[in-house]
Design an enzyme around this catalytic site. Structure first.
Site, mmCIF file in Angstrom:
data_model
loop_
_atom_site.group_PDB
_atom_site.id
_atom_site.type_symbol
_atom_site.label_atom_id
_atom_site.label_comp_id
_atom_site.label_asym_id
_atom_site.label_seq_id
_atom_site.Cartn_x
_atom_site.Cartn_y
_atom_site.Cartn_z
ATOM 1 N N SER A 188 -1.484 19.432 -27.106
ATOM 2 C CA SER A 188 -2.001 19.732 -25.766
ATOM 3 C C SER A 188 -0.949 19.657 -24.666
ATOM 4 C CB SER A 188 -3.156 18.782 -25.422
ATOM 5 O OG SER A 188 -2.686 17.458 -25.241
ATOM 6 N N LYS B 10 -1.787 13.350 -20.380
ATOM 7 C CA LYS B 10 -1.947 14.579 -19.591
ATOM 8 C C LYS B 10 -1.038 14.497 -18.362
ATOM 9 C CE LYS B 10 -5.377 15.962 -22.234
ATOM 10 N NZ LYS B 10 -5.181 17.038 -23.222
#
Length: 254
Positions: free
Chosen positions: A68, A139
């Site tokens: 990701s 993230k």
């Protein structure tokens, strides 16, 4: 007549019994030998305890489990997470790569795990040798409390407080977002997204959940500062300068 035999019979010379001094010396030698045998194990235990304490409170290796955050982070990378980055009044900034506990924001169901397995996995994760907990995420911070984050403008860019963000860190071929959104980030929370937008489950996927996809600052474990392994990918993280142009949120006193 065997005189030697008589003398031996009349005046035997038995081996003297060990005295207190000789016995205590032997005991000390045995104790010292036993201590030497156990010293490597004791040193190993002390070193392991020190590393675990360091990992718990100062800096923790974190194994990247998914794609990701490619190409910034690749599967199998070990990053060093600075747990002191936000401990003394500082807060996550736009552009920071953070590791956080997604319980209550990205995860709304209880994660069941065998206690023994969980203990072993936790120890391995603390050393960067095992996958992190299923509730831990890495993230990039796109918006902080008070920010108005939207996607997308006429050129397909994300805007923060009306300023378009040039995202050079995006995975080649990815667009900033295939999902339109318009959100004002609540105070004390963060809007976070992966760099590989086509492969990232991030704030966009939780818009309908409690919290609207944002992550409480208090759930941030630390800031990823450095790739430590493999050696060929060793490097620190540079702060994206595109975030420096973003104006303060409307009504902000910062």
């Amino acid at each position: 007549m065997d005189t030697d035999a008589q003398l031996t019979e009349r005046d035997p010379s038995p081996t003297p019994a060990p005295g207190p001094e000789q016995g205590s010396r032997s005991a000390r030698l045995l104790t010292r030998a036993a201590g030497l045998r156990h010293r490597p194990a004791a040193l190993l235990a002390l070193c392991l305890a020190f590393v675990l304490l360091l990992s718990a409170f100062v800096a923790q290796p974190f194994l990247i489990p998914s794609s990701s955050m490619e190409n910034t982070l690749q599967i199998g990378d070990r990053v060093l997470v600075n747990k002191l980055a936000y401990r003394f009044g500082s807060e996550p900034a736009r552009g920071d790569v953070v590791v956080f506990d997604g319980t209550g924001s990205f995860v709304h169901r209880e994660q069941e795990e065998n206690p023994v397995t969980g203990l072993l996995r936790g120890a391995g994760a603390a050393l960067g040798l095992a996958r992190p907990a299923e509730t831990d995420y890495v993230k990039r911070v796109i918006g902080i409390g008070g920010d108005h984050v939207t996607c997308c403008d006429k050129r397909g860019r994300i805007e923060v407080n009306g300023e378009p963000v040039s995202e050079a860190y995006l995975h080649p071929g990815d667009t900033p977002s295939s999902v339109d959104f318009d959100i004002v980030v609540p105070e004390g929370t963060l809007w976070v997204m992966g760099d590989h937008r086509a492969r990232s489950s991030d704030s966009r996927d939780h818009l309908g959940d409690p919290g609207g996809g944002t992550v409480p600052v208090e759930k941030v474990i630390g800031r990823a500062d450095l790739i430590t392994w493999p050696a060929s990918r060793w490097r620190t993280f540079e702060h994206p300068r595109s975030f420096d142009r973003i104006p303060a949120a409307a009504g902000s006193h910062g």
